[in-house]
Design an enzyme around this catalytic site. Structure first.
Site, mmCIF file in Angstrom:
data_model
loop_
_atom_site.group_PDB
_atom_site.id
_atom_site.type_symbol
_atom_site.label_atom_id
_atom_site.label_comp_id
_atom_site.label_asym_id
_atom_site.label_seq_id
_atom_site.Cartn_x
_atom_site.Cartn_y
_atom_site.Cartn_z
ATOM 1 N N GLU A 1 0.826 -1.206 0.000
ATOM 2 C CA GLU A 1 0.000 0.000 0.000
ATOM 3 C C GLU A 1 0.862 1.259 0.000
ATOM 4 O OE1 GLU A 1 -2.786 -0.155 3.164
ATOM 5 O OE2 GLU A 1 -4.003 -1.729 2.237
ATOM 6 N N TYR A 2 1.982 1.223 0.715
ATOM 7 C CA TYR A 2 2.911 2.349 0.695
ATOM 8 C C TYR A 2 3.450 2.567 -0.708
ATOM 9 C CZ TYR A 2 7.233 4.965 1.441
ATOM 10 O OH TYR A 2 8.253 5.879 1.364
ATOM 11 N N TYR A 3 3.824 1.492 -1.374
ATOM 12 C CA TYR A 3 4.343 1.597 -2.733
ATOM 13 C C TYR A 3 3.301 2.176 -3.684
ATOM 14 C CZ TYR A 3 9.104 -0.115 -2.924
ATOM 15 O OH TYR A 3 10.472 -0.202 -2.819
#
Length: 212
Positions: A126-128
């Site tokens: 999700e960060y990516y």
């Protein structure tokens, strides 16, 4: 130069501010912490909430700032509001204020989804995704003079002053060297409108940036 560092209290942000001050820049650091982060005549502090509206963010940013660094991060707790939407709103605010130079600290391979099929990236997928779309907005929609520095794993160890840029492997980085690379791209014409990944290596940082 007068420089705004968004995320001055972070691991990279704090070292970035120190190095910019050492180079005699005037630095405004943003943080949600109450205490002053640095005791220096050229340092001032701003409680900037990047989850606020774009116009509210712009109102708090001085028009005479020469460059903005975005080195803030949610730590996985509020990715959409901070790492994606918050970042984009600061880009929009920069454009509204006539601030052209914008330097983003990102993560290795943020724009290359073909390299995302690894266990390490899947753990923070999700960060990516958040970084992918904020970086895309900076490159394709902001019209700013950007540089995106994509760092691999951050390590608490002494810097070497040497890096490898645009490797096919993610690699590791001493935090001090990431900060030094961010400083090196500030006024480097070779870094204008460039996206590159970095890891510790065997080329002097300034030389590596000059050869981008």
């Amino acid at each position: 130069m007068k420089i705004l560092v968004i995320g001055a209290s972070g691991r990279v942000g704090s070292q970035l501010v120190e190095q910019l001050l050492d180079d005699n820049h005037n630095v405004i650091g943003t943080t949600r912490e109450n205490e002053q982060l640095f005791d220096h005549n050229n340092y001032s502090q701003l409680d900037l909430d990047i989850t606020a509206g774009k116009d509210e963010i712009a109102q708090q940013i001085d028009a005479d700032i020469d460059a903005i660094y975005f080195v803030a991060g949610s730590g996985g707790k509020n990715i959409l509001e901070v790492d994606l939407h918050g970042a984009v709103k600061t880009m929009q605010a920069a454009k509204d204020k006539g601030i052209n130079r914008y330097i983003m600290l990102s993560t290795v391979f943020s724009l290359d989804t073909s390299k995302w099929d690894t266990p390490a990236i899947n753990e923070i997928k999700e960060y990516y995704i958040g970084k992918h779309y904020s970086d895309n907005w900076l490159v394709n929609d902001s019209k700013l003079d950007y540089t995106i520095v994509q760092a691999g794993a951050l390590k608490e160890r002494a810097g070497t002053g040497q890096v490898t840029l645009n490797s096919d492997s993610p690699g590791e980085n001493a935090i001090e060297d990431v900060a030094a690379t961010l400083v090196a791209v500030l006024e480097a014409k070779s870094a204008s409108k460039k996206v590159f990944n970095m890891q510790n290596g065997d080329t002097d940082i300034k030389e590596a940036v000059a050869n981008l």
